[in-house]
Motif scaffolding. Sequence first.
Motif, PDB file in Angstrom:
ATOM      1  N   ALA A 200       4.979   4.553   8.670  1.00 39.00           N
ATOM      2  CA  ALA A 200       5.667   3.476   7.952  1.00 39.00           C
ATOM      3  C   ALA A 200       4.879   3.078   6.702  1.00 39.00           C
ATOM      4  CB  ALA A 200       5.862   2.279   8.869  1.00 39.00           C
ATOM      5  N   ALA A 201       3.563   3.032   6.809  1.00 35.87           N
ATOM      6  CA  ALA A 201       2.727   2.688   5.659  1.00 35.87           C
ATOM      7  C   ALA A 201       2.833   3.761   4.579  1.00 35.87           C
ATOM      8  CB  ALA A 201       1.276   2.500   6.098  1.00 35.87           C
ATOM      9  N   LYS A 202       2.861   5.028   4.990  1.00 34.86           N
ATOM     10  CA  LYS A 202       3.013   6.119   4.021  1.00 34.86           C
ATOM     11  C   LYS A 202       4.348   6.027   3.298  1.00 34.86           C
ATOM     12  CE  LYS A 202       0.130   9.682   6.160  1.00 34.86           C
ATOM     13  NZ  LYS A 202       0.125  10.997   6.798  1.00 34.86           N
TER      14      LYS A 202
ATOM     15  N   ARG B 185       2.996   3.309  12.840  1.00 33.91           N
ATOM     16  CA  ARG B 185       2.514   2.409  11.790  1.00 33.91           C
ATOM     17  C   ARG B 185       1.999   3.183  10.589  1.00 33.91           C
ATOM     18  NH1 ARG B 185       0.216  -0.271  16.196  1.00 33.91           N
ATOM     19  NH2 ARG B 185      -1.819   0.622  15.682  1.00 33.91           N
ATOM     20  N   ILE B 186       1.300   4.275  10.824  1.00 33.11           N
ATOM     21  CA  ILE B 186       0.772   5.103   9.735  1.00 33.11           C
ATOM     22  C   ILE B 186       1.909   5.705   8.922  1.00 33.11           C
ATOM     23  CG2 ILE B 186      -0.461   7.254   9.244  1.00 33.11           C
ATOM     24  CD1 ILE B 186      -2.321   6.519  11.625  1.00 33.11           C
TER      25      ILE B 186
ATOM     26  N   ARG C  37       6.140   3.301   2.833  1.00 35.52           N
ATOM     27  CA  ARG C  37       6.077   2.146   1.927  1.00 35.52           C
ATOM     28  C   ARG C  37       5.336   2.488   0.644  1.00 35.52           C
ATOM     29  NH1 ARG C  37       5.008  -0.865   6.347  1.00 35.52           N
ATOM     30  NH2 ARG C  37       2.777  -0.805   5.956  1.00 35.52           N
ATOM     31  N   ARG C  38       4.185   3.156   0.767  1.00 35.99           N
ATOM     32  CA  ARG C  38       3.402   3.533  -0.416  1.00 35.99           C
ATOM     33  C   ARG C  38       4.174   4.500  -1.300  1.00 35.99           C
ATOM     34  NH1 ARG C  38      -0.870   3.742   3.329  1.00 35.99           N
ATOM     35  NH2 ARG C  38      -0.699   5.992   3.417  1.00 35.99           N
TER      36      ARG C  38
END
Length: 72
Positions: free
Chosen positions: A20-22, A17-18, A24-25
């Motif tokens: 994937a968030a990176k 999840r971390i 996306r950002r």
Amino acid sequence: MNVDDVVAEKIAAARRRIEAAKARRAALNAARQRGLAHRHAAKLRRQASVGPTDGTVGDTLSPTNDTTEETP
């Protein structure tokens, strides 16, 4: 399944999840930078086509007072 396996699975899921968030950002930031560059270029094109806004005709840069020149 013992407790260690469950904890390891939760840690792995959190890492995914971390990451994937990176990603996306990073993608959003890259798109933002492209958009800002496009917007800036459009603004410069508009300013160049309009010319000065103070009612004068000519260059958009004002002349400088260079005091190093000697006057005859």
